[in-house]
Scaffold this motif. Structure first.
Motif, PDB file in Angstrom:
ATOM      1  N   ARG A 177       0.674  -1.208   0.047  1.00  0.00           N
ATOM      2  CA  ARG A 177      -0.084  -0.129   0.080  1.00  0.00           C
ATOM      3  C   ARG A 177       0.738   1.313  -0.139  1.00  0.00           C
ATOM      4  O   ARG A 177       0.766   2.028  -0.591  1.00  0.00           O
ATOM      5  CB  ARG A 177      -0.764  -0.020   1.183  1.00  0.00           C
ATOM      6  CG  ARG A 177      -1.846   1.391   1.335  1.00  0.00           C
ATOM      7  CD  ARG A 177      -2.484   1.445   2.890  1.00  0.00           C
ATOM      8  NE  ARG A 177      -1.233   1.500   3.626  1.00  0.00           N
ATOM      9  CZ  ARG A 177      -0.473   2.435   3.935  1.00  0.00           C
ATOM     10  NH1 ARG A 177      -0.567   3.504   3.352  1.00  0.00           N
ATOM     11  NH2 ARG A 177       0.380   2.182   5.119  1.00  0.00           N
ATOM     12  N   ALA A 178       1.834   1.318   0.735  1.00  0.00           N
ATOM     13  CA  ALA A 178       2.891   2.432   0.914  1.00  0.00           C
ATOM     14  C   ALA A 178       3.255   2.570  -0.393  1.00  0.00           C
ATOM     15  O   ALA A 178       3.657   3.801  -1.077  1.00  0.00           O
ATOM     16  CB  ALA A 178       3.864   2.180   2.210  1.00  0.00           C
ATOM     17  N   ALA A 179       3.885   1.446  -0.960  1.00  0.00           N
ATOM     18  CA  ALA A 179       4.495   1.767  -2.420  1.00  0.00           C
ATOM     19  C   ALA A 179       3.539   2.247  -3.296  1.00  0.00           C
ATOM     20  O   ALA A 179       3.999   3.112  -4.251  1.00  0.00           O
ATOM     21  CB  ALA A 179       4.998   0.406  -2.893  1.00  0.00           C
ATOM     22  N   ARG A 180       2.149   1.922  -3.604  1.00  0.00           N
ATOM     23  CA  ARG A 180       1.529   2.385  -4.413  1.00  0.00           C
ATOM     24  C   ARG A 180       1.276   4.130  -4.120  1.00  0.00           C
ATOM     25  O   ARG A 180       0.901   4.795  -5.132  1.00  0.00           O
ATOM     26  CB  ARG A 180      -0.048   1.800  -4.100  1.00  0.00           C
ATOM     27  CG  ARG A 180      -0.088   0.371  -4.898  1.00  0.00           C
ATOM     28  CD  ARG A 180      -1.588  -0.117  -5.070  1.00  0.00           C
ATOM     29  NE  ARG A 180      -2.340  -0.289  -3.567  1.00  0.00           N
ATOM     30  CZ  ARG A 180      -2.116  -1.195  -2.948  1.00  0.00           C
ATOM     31  NH1 ARG A 180      -1.536  -2.143  -2.979  1.00  0.00           N
ATOM     32  NH2 ARG A 180      -2.858  -1.280  -1.712  1.00  0.00           N
ATOM     33  N   GLU A 181       1.336   4.305  -2.940  1.00  0.00           N
ATOM     34  CA  GLU A 181       1.152   5.908  -2.530  1.00  0.00           C
ATOM     35  C   GLU A 181       2.554   6.540  -2.396  1.00  0.00           C
ATOM     36  O   GLU A 181       2.526   7.677  -2.174  1.00  0.00           O
ATOM     37  CB  GLU A 181       0.658   5.945  -1.096  1.00  0.00           C
ATOM     38  CG  GLU A 181      -0.599   5.373  -0.830  1.00  0.00           C
ATOM     39  CD  GLU A 181      -1.268   5.216   0.336  1.00  0.00           C
ATOM     40  OE1 GLU A 181      -0.553   5.875   1.415  1.00  0.00           O
ATOM     41  OE2 GLU A 181      -2.412   4.897   0.755  1.00  0.00           O
ATOM     42  N   GLN A 182       3.625   5.845  -3.176  1.00  0.00           N
ATOM     43  CA  GLN A 182       4.837   6.466  -3.294  1.00  0.00           C
ATOM     44  C   GLN A 182       5.481   6.892  -1.982  1.00  0.00           C
ATOM     45  O   GLN A 182       6.238   8.168  -1.819  1.00  0.00           O
ATOM     46  CB  GLN A 182       4.754   7.386  -4.176  1.00  0.00           C
ATOM     47  CG  GLN A 182       4.362   7.272  -5.629  1.00  0.00           C
ATOM     48  CD  GLN A 182       5.199   6.564  -6.684  1.00  0.00           C
ATOM     49  OE1 GLN A 182       6.475   7.102  -6.656  1.00  0.00           O
ATOM     50  NE2 GLN A 182       4.879   5.425  -6.703  1.00  0.00           N
ATOM     51  N   ASP A 183       4.964   6.115  -0.898  1.00  0.00           N
ATOM     52  CA  ASP A 183       5.432   6.620   0.422  1.00  0.00           C
ATOM     53  C   ASP A 183       6.566   5.658   0.805  1.00  0.00           C
ATOM     54  O   ASP A 183       6.450   4.636   1.460  1.00  0.00           O
ATOM     55  CB  ASP A 183       4.395   6.450   1.456  1.00  0.00           C
ATOM     56  CG  ASP A 183       4.642   6.660   3.234  1.00  0.00           C
ATOM     57  OD1 ASP A 183       6.066   6.962   3.117  1.00  0.00           O
ATOM     58  OD2 ASP A 183       3.705   6.209   3.886  1.00  0.00           O
TER      59      ASP A 183
ATOM     60  N   SER B 164       9.797   1.538   4.016  1.00  0.00           N
ATOM     61  CA  SER B 164      11.030   1.101   5.138  1.00  0.00           C
ATOM     62  C   SER B 164      10.119   0.483   6.468  1.00  0.00           C
ATOM     63  O   SER B 164      10.667  -0.427   6.743  1.00  0.00           O
ATOM     64  CB  SER B 164      11.707   2.289   5.252  1.00  0.00           C
ATOM     65  OG  SER B 164      12.542   2.006   6.250  1.00  0.00           O
ATOM     66  N   THR B 165       9.193   1.126   6.937  1.00  0.00           N
ATOM     67  CA  THR B 165       8.702   1.075   8.130  1.00  0.00           C
ATOM     68  C   THR B 165       8.113  -0.514   7.920  1.00  0.00           C
ATOM     69  O   THR B 165       8.092  -1.315   8.816  1.00  0.00           O
ATOM     70  CB  THR B 165       7.621   1.797   8.458  1.00  0.00           C
ATOM     71  OG1 THR B 165       8.327   3.103   8.804  1.00  0.00           O
ATOM     72  CG2 THR B 165       6.911   1.626   9.871  1.00  0.00           C
TER      73      THR B 165
ATOM     74  N   PRO C  79      15.492   6.439  -0.632  1.00  0.00           N
ATOM     75  CA  PRO C  79      14.782   5.206   0.072  1.00  0.00           C
ATOM     76  C   PRO C  79      14.015   4.104  -0.983  1.00  0.00           C
ATOM     77  O   PRO C  79      14.151   3.067  -0.538  1.00  0.00           O
ATOM     78  CB  PRO C  79      14.042   5.964   1.232  1.00  0.00           C
ATOM     79  CG  PRO C  79      13.758   7.415   0.426  1.00  0.00           C
ATOM     80  CD  PRO C  79      14.961   7.651  -0.229  1.00  0.00           C
ATOM     81  N   ARG C  80      13.414   4.899  -2.164  1.00  0.00           N
ATOM     82  CA  ARG C  80      13.147   3.855  -2.790  1.00  0.00           C
ATOM     83  C   ARG C  80      13.783   2.825  -3.683  1.00  0.00           C
ATOM     84  O   ARG C  80      13.490   1.794  -3.457  1.00  0.00           O
ATOM     85  CB  ARG C  80      12.189   4.893  -3.962  1.00  0.00           C
ATOM     86  CG  ARG C  80      11.479   3.930  -5.286  1.00  0.00           C
ATOM     87  CD  ARG C  80      10.999   4.669  -6.221  1.00  0.00           C
ATOM     88  NE  ARG C  80       9.992   3.782  -7.173  1.00  0.00           N
ATOM     89  CZ  ARG C  80       9.307   4.201  -8.092  1.00  0.00           C
ATOM     90  NH1 ARG C  80       9.267   5.539  -8.294  1.00  0.00           N
ATOM     91  NH2 ARG C  80       8.811   3.375  -8.769  1.00  0.00           N
ATOM     92  N   ALA C  81      14.856   3.427  -3.993  1.00  0.00           N
ATOM     93  CA  ALA C  81      15.870   2.123  -4.501  1.00  0.00           C
ATOM     94  C   ALA C  81      16.423   1.485  -3.512  1.00  0.00           C
ATOM     95  O   ALA C  81      16.718   0.367  -3.966  1.00  0.00           O
ATOM     96  CB  ALA C  81      17.371   2.931  -5.205  1.00  0.00           C
ATOM     97  N   LEU C  82      16.313   1.719  -2.500  1.00  0.00           N
ATOM     98  CA  LEU C  82      16.862   1.049  -1.273  1.00  0.00           C
ATOM     99  C   LEU C  82      15.826  -0.010  -0.979  1.00  0.00           C
ATOM    100  O   LEU C  82      16.224  -1.299  -0.568  1.00  0.00           O
ATOM    101  CB  LEU C  82      17.403   1.806   0.002  1.00  0.00           C
ATOM    102  CG  LEU C  82      17.941   1.003   1.140  1.00  0.00           C
ATOM    103  CD1 LEU C  82      19.403   0.417   0.866  1.00  0.00           C
ATOM    104  CD2 LEU C  82      18.189   1.992   2.329  1.00  0.00           C
ATOM    105  N   HIS C  83      14.612   0.260  -0.711  1.00  0.00           N
ATOM    106  CA  HIS C  83      13.606  -0.532  -0.152  1.00  0.00           C
ATOM    107  C   HIS C  83      12.441  -1.031  -1.166  1.00  0.00           C
ATOM    108  O   HIS C  83      12.080  -2.480  -0.897  1.00  0.00           O
ATOM    109  CB  HIS C  83      12.680   0.202   0.896  1.00  0.00           C
ATOM    110  CG  HIS C  83      13.598   0.914   2.067  1.00  0.00           C
ATOM    111  ND1 HIS C  83      14.206   0.183   3.150  1.00  0.00           N
ATOM    112  CD2 HIS C  83      13.787   2.073   2.432  1.00  0.00           C
ATOM    113  CE1 HIS C  83      14.857   0.707   3.781  1.00  0.00           C
ATOM    114  NE2 HIS C  83      14.587   2.270   3.416  1.00  0.00           N
ATOM    115  N   GLU C  84      12.472  -0.713  -2.273  1.00  0.00           N
ATOM    116  CA  GLU C  84      11.332  -1.067  -3.162  1.00  0.00           C
ATOM    117  C   GLU C  84      11.742  -2.557  -3.568  1.00  0.00           C
ATOM    118  O   GLU C  84      10.772  -3.244  -3.657  1.00  0.00           O
ATOM    119  CB  GLU C  84      11.132  -0.322  -4.368  1.00  0.00           C
ATOM    120  CG  GLU C  84       9.923  -0.670  -5.135  1.00  0.00           C
ATOM    121  CD  GLU C  84       9.734   0.609  -6.463  1.00  0.00           C
ATOM    122  OE1 GLU C  84       8.474   0.499  -6.950  1.00  0.00           O
ATOM    123  OE2 GLU C  84      10.552   1.013  -6.896  1.00  0.00           O
TER     124      GLU C  84
END
Length: 240
Positions: free
Chosen positions: A130-136, A141-142, A181-186
């Motif tokens: 859900r967070a990824a869809r919202e670009q959060d 990460s959380t 953080p996107r590149a690190l966690h997605e």
């Protein structure tokens, strides 16, 4: 880096969490959560006056909370300078991942016969997607942290849960330094789901193999990025 007035004002919102009996442990929990959220970033100096005033606690209580968080390796006391949020060295990051591999893989390896109680893992995977869809990406990460805490919780051990709480809180100090953080966690969202699907299917050995690869890849990627950031911070000509 020092905490600013606006941020301290937000910290005052946490005062009701202290209840009637303000304790150093509760203050430490609040500060640990705020550090994990990046509210106090690595290198930030924590002001006794500002934080004590925002939370409405005594200087002695706050100092005890600082001592607790220093033992958890989230803070560091520098003589004649004050208390700061710790900045990890590359060796710290490597050691954290060694600990994670020992604990997390042992938990999965030691699981009994399926089915497993996976509600916490399901919630963490759903939260991350859900967070990824919202670009959060901070939310991603959380959610990733929650996934690994829930994975360890399958062992049903309060001591192991507490160990991972401290280890993962320390790991987030490294995450907060990374600029992308996107590149690190997605990339790990799909891998979380793969581990979950393996456990749902009762394929413990497959889940363990996926987890080993996950942690090794995550360690290599984070250390690569983090080492470069540390080198740039130490090199005064890095931005020239």
């Amino acid at each position: 880096m020092s905490t600013n007035g606006t941020g301290i004002g937000e910290l005052a919102d946490d005062r009701p969490l202290l209840g009637r009996t303000s304790t150093a442990e509760r203050v430490a929990d609040i500060l640990s959560t705020r550090i994990a959220e990046g509210f106090f970033p690595p290198g930030a100096r924590l002001s006794e006056d500002s934080i004590g005033g925002a939370l409405g606690v005594s200087r002695n209580t706050l100092r005890e909370a600082f001592r607790l968080l220093t033992r958890e390796r989230l803070l560091v006391h520098e003589l004649n300078r004050g208390v700061f949020v710790r900045v990890l060295a590359v060796d710290d990051v490597d050691d954290i991942y060694r600990t994670r591999r020992l604990v997390e893989c042992a938990v999965v390896h030691g699981l009994g016969q399926p089915p497993y109680l996976l509600d916490g893992l399901v919630a963490a995977v759903t939260e991350g997607e859900r967070a990824a869809r919202e670009q959060d990406w901070k939310g991603v990460s959380t959610a990733n942290i929650h996934f690994h805490r829930e994975l360890v919780a399958l062992a049903g051990s309060a001591r192991t849960d507490e160990l991972m709480r401290v280890v993962l809180a320390e790991l987030r100090l490294a995450f907060h330094v990374v600029a992308d953080p996107r590149a690190l966690h997605e990339p790990y969202l799909i891998r979380n789901r793969e581990i979950l699907d393996a456990l749902r299917a009762g394929e413990r050995a497959t889940a363990e193999r996926l987890l080993v690869r996950y942690l090794d890849d995550s360690r290599a990627r984070l250390i690569e990025v983090y080492a470069r950031l540390v080198d740039d911070a130490d090199d005064p000509t890095a931005d020239d």
